[in-house]
Write a protein that holds these residues in place. Sequence first.
Motif, PDB file in Angstrom:
ATOM      1  N   ILE A  49       5.095   8.459  -0.410  1.00 37.29           N
ATOM      2  CA  ILE A  49       5.822   8.361  -1.686  1.00 37.29           C
ATOM      3  C   ILE A  49       4.942   7.689  -2.750  1.00 37.29           C
ATOM      4  O   ILE A  49       4.917   8.116  -3.907  1.00 37.29           O
ATOM      5  N   ILE A  50       4.202   6.651  -2.350  1.00 40.19           N
ATOM      6  CA  ILE A  50       3.290   5.974  -3.282  1.00 40.19           C
ATOM      7  C   ILE A  50       2.181   6.930  -3.732  1.00 40.19           C
ATOM      8  O   ILE A  50       1.838   6.992  -4.921  1.00 40.19           O
ATOM      9  N   ALA A 110      11.265   0.420  -2.193  1.00 42.08           N
ATOM     10  CA  ALA A 110      11.931  -0.887  -2.095  1.00 42.08           C
ATOM     11  C   ALA A 110      13.403  -0.724  -1.733  1.00 42.08           C
ATOM     12  O   ALA A 110      13.935  -1.465  -0.887  1.00 42.08           O
ATOM     13  N   ALA A 111      14.073   0.265  -2.354  1.00 45.38           N
ATOM     14  CA  ALA A 111      15.494   0.521  -2.068  1.00 45.38           C
ATOM     15  C   ALA A 111      15.682   0.963  -0.627  1.00 45.38           C
ATOM     16  O   ALA A 111      16.623   0.530   0.055  1.00 45.38           O
ATOM     17  N   GLU A 112      14.758   1.821  -0.147  1.00 50.42           N
ATOM     18  CA  GLU A 112      14.824   2.306   1.234  1.00 50.42           C
ATOM     19  C   GLU A 112      14.653   1.162   2.227  1.00 50.42           C
ATOM     20  O   GLU A 112      15.417   1.030   3.193  1.00 50.42           O
ATOM     21  N   LEU A 113      13.658   0.306   1.991  1.00 49.81           N
ATOM     22  CA  LEU A 113      13.389  -0.821   2.888  1.00 49.81           C
ATOM     23  C   LEU A 113      14.565  -1.804   2.910  1.00 49.81           C
ATOM     24  O   LEU A 113      14.939  -2.313   3.972  1.00 49.81           O
ATOM     25  N   LYS A 114      15.138  -2.044   1.732  1.00 48.64           N
ATOM     26  CA  LYS A 114      16.266  -2.971   1.643  1.00 48.64           C
ATOM     27  C   LYS A 114      17.484  -2.439   2.401  1.00 48.64           C
ATOM     28  O   LYS A 114      18.158  -3.178   3.126  1.00 48.64           O
ATOM     29  N   ASN A 149      19.590   7.021   8.526  1.00 48.22           N
ATOM     30  CA  ASN A 149      18.148   6.810   8.371  1.00 48.22           C
ATOM     31  C   ASN A 149      17.437   8.115   8.008  1.00 48.22           C
ATOM     32  O   ASN A 149      16.625   8.157   7.074  1.00 48.22           O
ATOM     33  N   PHE A 150      17.755   9.193   8.740  1.00 42.72           N
ATOM     34  CA  PHE A 150      17.104  10.486   8.501  1.00 42.72           C
ATOM     35  C   PHE A 150      17.480  11.055   7.132  1.00 42.72           C
ATOM     36  O   PHE A 150      16.609  11.480   6.367  1.00 42.72           O
ATOM     37  N   ALA A 151      18.775  11.060   6.810  1.00 43.36           N
ATOM     38  CA  ALA A 151      19.238  11.629   5.540  1.00 43.36           C
ATOM     39  C   ALA A 151      18.639  10.884   4.345  1.00 43.36           C
ATOM     40  O   ALA A 151      18.217  11.499   3.364  1.00 43.36           O
ATOM     41  N   ARG A 152      18.586   9.547   4.442  1.00 46.23           N
ATOM     42  CA  ARG A 152      18.056   8.750   3.342  1.00 46.23           C
ATOM     43  C   ARG A 152      16.547   8.974   3.175  1.00 46.23           C
ATOM     44  O   ARG A 152      16.058   9.197   2.062  1.00 46.23           O
ATOM     45  N   THR A 153      15.800   8.946   4.288  1.00 50.40           N
ATOM     46  CA  THR A 153      14.343   9.133   4.233  1.00 50.40           C
ATOM     47  C   THR A 153      13.989  10.527   3.726  1.00 50.40           C
ATOM     48  O   THR A 153      13.172  10.675   2.808  1.00 50.40           O
ATOM     49  N   PHE A 154      14.608  11.553   4.323  1.00 47.78           N
ATOM     50  CA  PHE A 154      14.346  12.941   3.951  1.00 47.78           C
ATOM     51  C   PHE A 154      14.735  13.192   2.493  1.00 47.78           C
ATOM     52  O   PHE A 154      13.997  13.820   1.730  1.00 47.78           O
ATOM     53  N   GLY A 155      15.885  12.660   2.092  1.00 47.74           N
ATOM     54  CA  GLY A 155      16.375  12.845   0.726  1.00 47.74           C
ATOM     55  C   GLY A 155      15.467  12.195  -0.303  1.00 47.74           C
ATOM     56  O   GLY A 155      15.145  12.788  -1.338  1.00 47.74           O
ATOM     57  N   LEU A 156      15.020  10.961  -0.033  1.00 39.17           N
ATOM     58  CA  LEU A 156      14.136  10.248  -0.965  1.00 39.17           C
ATOM     59  C   LEU A 156      12.777  10.931  -1.090  1.00 39.17           C
ATOM     60  O   LEU A 156      12.207  11.004  -2.183  1.00 39.17           O
ATOM     61  N   LEU A 190      12.160  14.177  -0.652  1.00 42.72           N
ATOM     62  CA  LEU A 190      12.354  15.397  -1.449  1.00 42.72           C
ATOM     63  C   LEU A 190      12.531  15.059  -2.930  1.00 42.72           C
ATOM     64  O   LEU A 190      11.993  15.739  -3.801  1.00 42.72           O
ATOM     65  N   LYS A 191      13.294  13.995  -3.192  1.00 44.15           N
ATOM     66  CA  LYS A 191      13.555  13.596  -4.576  1.00 44.15           C
ATOM     67  C   LYS A 191      12.278  13.145  -5.283  1.00 44.15           C
ATOM     68  O   LYS A 191      12.123  13.339  -6.499  1.00 44.15           O
ATOM     69  N   SER A 192      11.358  12.539  -4.515  1.00 45.30           N
ATOM     70  CA  SER A 192      10.114  12.058  -5.115  1.00 45.30           C
ATOM     71  C   SER A 192       9.059  13.156  -5.231  1.00 45.30           C
ATOM     72  O   SER A 192       7.944  12.902  -5.689  1.00 45.30           O
ATOM     73  N   GLY A 193       9.400  14.378  -4.781  1.00 49.43           N
ATOM     74  CA  GLY A 193       8.510  15.525  -4.986  1.00 49.43           C
ATOM     75  C   GLY A 193       7.686  15.950  -3.793  1.00 49.43           C
ATOM     76  O   GLY A 193       6.854  16.848  -3.909  1.00 49.43           O
ATOM     77  N   VAL A 194       7.887  15.344  -2.616  1.00 50.27           N
ATOM     78  CA  VAL A 194       7.143  15.720  -1.412  1.00 50.27           C
ATOM     79  C   VAL A 194       7.672  17.057  -0.897  1.00 50.27           C
ATOM     80  O   VAL A 194       8.891  17.303  -0.913  1.00 50.27           O
ATOM     81  N   ALA A 195       6.787  17.937  -0.442  1.00 50.15           N
ATOM     82  CA  ALA A 195       7.184  19.254   0.078  1.00 50.15           C
ATOM     83  C   ALA A 195       8.077  19.094   1.305  1.00 50.15           C
ATOM     84  O   ALA A 195       7.933  18.130   2.060  1.00 50.15           O
ATOM     85  N   MET A 196       8.973  20.091   1.509  1.00 51.20           N
ATOM     86  CA  MET A 196       9.974  19.974   2.582  1.00 51.20           C
ATOM     87  C   MET A 196       9.344  19.826   3.965  1.00 51.20           C
ATOM     88  O   MET A 196       9.774  18.990   4.769  1.00 51.20           O
ATOM     89  N   SER A 197       8.326  20.655   4.263  1.00 54.23           N
ATOM     90  CA  SER A 197       7.697  20.595   5.592  1.00 54.23           C
ATOM     91  C   SER A 197       7.052  19.226   5.834  1.00 54.23           C
ATOM     92  O   SER A 197       7.170  18.650   6.916  1.00 54.23           O
ATOM     93  N   GLU A 198       6.384  18.708   4.790  1.00 60.26           N
ATOM     94  CA  GLU A 198       5.744  17.386   4.901  1.00 60.26           C
ATOM     95  C   GLU A 198       6.797  16.281   4.981  1.00 60.26           C
ATOM     96  O   GLU A 198       6.649  15.322   5.747  1.00 60.26           O
ATOM     97  N   ALA A 199       7.882  16.419   4.203  1.00 55.60           N
ATOM     98  CA  ALA A 199       8.971  15.430   4.216  1.00 55.60           C
ATOM     99  C   ALA A 199       9.613  15.357   5.594  1.00 55.60           C
ATOM    100  O   ALA A 199       9.950  14.267   6.076  1.00 55.60           O
ATOM    101  N   LEU A 200       9.771  16.514   6.256  1.00 58.08           N
ATOM    102  CA  LEU A 200      10.353  16.540   7.602  1.00 58.08           C
ATOM    103  C   LEU A 200       9.428  15.861   8.618  1.00 58.08           C
ATOM    104  O   LEU A 200       9.895  15.097   9.471  1.00 58.08           O
ATOM    105  N   SER A 201       8.121  16.125   8.518  1.00 56.47           N
ATOM    106  CA  SER A 201       7.181  15.515   9.472  1.00 56.47           C
ATOM    107  C   SER A 201       7.125  13.995   9.294  1.00 56.47           C
ATOM    108  O   SER A 201       7.014  13.249  10.273  1.00 56.47           O
TER     109      SER A 201
END
Length: 375
Positions: free
Chosen positions: A102-103, A120-124, A240-247, A249-260
């Motif tokens: 994401i960074i 930060a929101a995810e970690l919190k 955990n999965f829905a939040r990580t995957f959703g964030l 995708l929202k930050s612009g990471v490709a779906m295949s990479e976001a899933l891995s």
Amino acid sequence: MAQEKTKIHKKEKSIWNLIKEISYTRTRLSIKDQTFFVKRLSFLIKAGIPIQESLTMIREQTQKKGYAFILDTVIANVSSGQNLATSLGRFKNVFGDFAINIIGFGEQSGILSENLEYVAAELKKRQTLRKKIISAAIYPIVVTIATLGIVAFLMVFLFPKILPIFDSLHYALPLSTRIVIVVSNFITHWGLVSIASIFIIIAVLIIALKKSEIICFYFHKFLFIIPIIGKIIRDYNMANFARTFGLLLKSGVAMSEALSISVKTTPNLVYKKEFKILAGVVNRGAKISTHLNKRRDLFPDLVTQIISVGEHSGNLANSLLYLSEMYEAEIDDFTKNLSNMVEPALMIIMGMLVGFIAVSIITPIYGITQHLNAR
């Protein structure tokens, strides 16, 4: 001679620095420290302070040696021209793939401060979820230990002092008292051995879970069978999965990479295996909801339906974040009510155990006094 000494000194210093780097590379920061780092960095960058200067300001306030070494390394790399994500990538075991990716995307797209806030929101939220689950488990554990302590005290210290009186009078003891005598004798003679054996078994199990992925996989699978624990594990992994995957995708990471990346952040091996299969399915062009529909034991119908709506509307990231909030709210409610649900059951069990021992002691005493009065 002086040059040789200097060379030896430099070699020793470089070896020491290498050992130091390896040891600090394996350092694990708490989620609290990670959140503090990301949050502060986001604020400083948003205020217009350059990355290197922002990192230096955070470093000046750092006391922990491992944390300070990580920051020193990152600052040195950034000052030599590396981007922040690459510098943090040397410490994947500390920051994780989720934060680094994401960074990295934030640096490329010019929204680093915003993406740092996502991290930060995810970690919190992750820390909050863990705290809720741990706090919900503390009360039952404390009550169980207290119950076993009281029972052990009655069996080991109190009951053996009364037993010689029963033996001297040759009185026919009731069944409950005979059961307590057997248990008391076992605890007295084999109690320490039994406790040591339990600790050894637990230690062997922990080592086996860490060393063998197959044993760990089937252990995680077994946990789903346990009523209360199974529900908490399902809800936690879905959140955990829905939040990580959703964030991602929202930050612009490709779906295949976001899933891995989501696979790597999933602690449960059963879900990890399923998400790996899901990543392969998505790479072949299939829809996520189609695959989830085949595994209803792991993914409830509601999850499949919401993801399906997100896929059809082109708004999958927000659908996933909605799912994560829903499961986080469920975990929150469940952990709050867990103490209220477990407390009565534990009190009943505690009362029955202590009551059974008390009756086993009082009944023969009452019988003996009646027998002596009859004489």
